[in-house]
Design an enzyme around this catalytic site. Structure first.
Site, PDB file in Angstrom:
ATOM      1  N   HIS A  46       0.829  -1.211   0.000  1.00 39.10           N
ATOM      2  CA  HIS A  46       0.000   0.000   0.000  1.00 39.10           C
ATOM      3  C   HIS A  46       0.862   1.259   0.000  1.00 39.10           C
ATOM      4  CE1 HIS A  46      -4.039   1.754   0.646  1.00 39.10           C
ATOM      5  NE2 HIS A  46      -3.373   2.745   1.205  1.00 39.10           N
ATOM      6  N   ASP A  48       0.359   5.557  -1.064  1.00 43.36           N
ATOM      7  CA  ASP A  48      -0.653   6.559  -1.376  1.00 43.36           C
ATOM      8  C   ASP A  48      -0.150   7.721  -2.226  1.00 43.36           C
ATOM      9  OD1 ASP A  48      -3.350   6.035  -0.295  1.00 43.36           O
ATOM     10  OD2 ASP A  48      -2.281   5.759   1.591  1.00 43.36           O
ATOM     11  N   HIS A 180     -13.494   1.760   3.707  1.00 40.51           N
ATOM     12  CA  HIS A 180     -12.463   2.653   4.221  1.00 40.51           C
ATOM     13  C   HIS A 180     -12.900   3.071   5.611  1.00 40.51           C
ATOM     14  CE1 HIS A 180      -9.581   6.139   4.267  1.00 40.51           C
ATOM     15  NE2 HIS A 180      -8.803   5.123   3.907  1.00 40.51           N
TER      16      HIS A 180
END
Length: 428
Positions: A46, A48, A180
């Site tokens: 992950h 961003d 989320h």
């Protein structure tokens, strides 16, 4: 729990340091790390950067060649030079949008985020290459590049449409996080009030359709009940793309032991996050205390921002946040191993999605991954288990998901739709 790193010896003058790191690694240890990561790609679950590009850089992917390409107002944790310094061989780029966006608008914004990643890869062809399969990860890594795929960070991003889910996969998305920060139309979030006690019937259908097309089911951000429902519904291994062990830090974003214990039978992987707020219980308590003081000062000094800010500055000065060292990441890795085994852990730093100054020293950059391996080597880890952590486990999960998808080739695409009440509730 250990919070110390390898002590320097009389050979300190011979120690080497990656330019972006604040710590040093013994040359022999670095050589061992390089050998492992040459054979097995280090795959992070992950990152961003696409969110930063959207929110701070007007969708531009320029200026990410090296750390010398300064970007303001926020320092970046990721660039091509530091990805190579960190020995990164594969990256899941998060195509996140805010959890408050639903319906057709969510689909549009997600497509814009996917476009950012494809343009990012096109802008740095000597560093990045799009991947589709586990074999692609291995092939691209052997070329000295970073294999790149995408992860949708929230089930709200499909807008209630199975067709959108399928199109995301065709565009290069290889996992979807079921929620989320907010509970959506069909699944309960870890950080919101529950509505379904886990997954709704439509949510179960989403998981089955993800299995059919070969998209990984990501359980970062979901409630424990959603974790259990998804594991029960999924024929393929699940992942937690950027989560930690709740037994060590009681944050709802983390994975409880009762769920970790389900992973050996499912085959799934927890990819450990570098954010101090999900690593350190003392930091979590400090953060809660700070939030309480902030609310108190807001009430006391309504309409007086200067007094409110001065009071908050004084509190911050008197109450510095607890520090966390590199060992705390290793502690979470080892707890997951203790409960689930070496086959069920990986790395998902959440870099460029967490505060720049709220990670252990050296871990606020993609250059920092070797520090974790050095700490685990200090703790006695062998090469086989280090390779599993680096990328072996997530490659296995990808291959198993591909095999499940192949076994479902005669299953027709899902035509399931959201119940009208659920769809209307989020469109209002």
């Amino acid at each position: 729990m250990s919070r110390t790193t390898r002590a320097l010896t009389a050979a300190a003058a011979l120690l080497i340091a990656t330019p972006a790191l604040s710590q040093t690694i013994d040359p022999a240890v670095q050589k061992r790390i390089d050998r492992i990561l040459k054979q097995t790609p280090l795959i992070d679950g992950h990152n961003d950067v696409p969110e930063q590009v959207r929110e701070n850089w007007k969708f531009s992917v320029e200026g990410l060649a090296s750390g010398s390409d300064k970007r303001q107002p926020n320092p970046m944790m990721t660039d091509m030079e530091r990805l190579h310094q960190g020995r990164v061989g594969g990256q899941f780029w998060s195509v996140y949008i805010d959890a408050s966006v639903h319906g057709d608008e969510a689909i549009r914004q997600t497509l814009e985020q996917i476009d950012i990643v494809t343009r990012l890869v096109e802008a740095y062809p000597n560093d990045l290459e799009l991947a589709s399969t586990a074999d692609d990860f291995v092939r691209i890594h052997r070329k000295g590049k970073i294999a790149s795929v995408m992860g949708v960070e929230g089930g709200h991003q499909i807008g209630g449409s199975m067709a959108a889910l399928r199109q995301y996969y065709r565009l290069g998305v290889r996992y979807m996080t079921l929620t989320h920060f907010a509970t959506n139309e069909w699944a309960d979030s870890a950080t919101d009030d529950p509505k379904y006690g886990g997954l709704s019937p439509f949510g179960v259908e989403v998981v089955k359709e993800m299995n059919r097309i070969g998209m990984l089911v990501d359980l970062a951000h979901v409630s424990p009940d959603t974790m259990k429902d998804a594991i029960a519904a999924s024929k393929a291994p699940v992942i937690f793309s950027h989560s930690n062990a709740r037994a060590l830090e009681d944050h709802p974003r983390n994975v409880p032991d009762e769920v970790l214990a389900l992973l050996p039978s499912n085959g799934g992987v927890v990819m450990v996050n570098f954010y101090t707020g999900y690593l350190s219980e003392p930091f979590r308590q400090w953060n809660a205390n700070r939030a309480a003081e902030e609310a108190r000062f807001k009430s006391l000094f309504t309409g007086q921002p200067d007094k409110r800010n001065a009071a908050m500055d004084a509190w911050d000065k008197a109450n510095p946040p607890p520090k966390a060292e590199i060992g705390i990441i290793a502690d979470h890795i080892e707890h997951i191993v203790k409960v689930a085994g070496h086959d069920h852990v990986g790395l998902g730093g959440d870099l460029d999605g967490i505060p720049y100054d709220q990670s252990p020293p050296g871990m606020n950059s993609v250059a920092g991954y070797p520090l974790i391996f050095a700490e685990l080597i200090r703790r006695g880890w062998n090469d086989k288990d280090l390779a599993k952590l680096a990328g072996g486990n997530i490659l296995r999960v990808l291959r198993q998901a591909e095999a499940v998808s192949a076994s479902m080739k005669d299953v027709p695409p899902s035509l399931a739709t959201l119940p009208p009440a659920a769809a209307a509730a989020k469109s209002d």
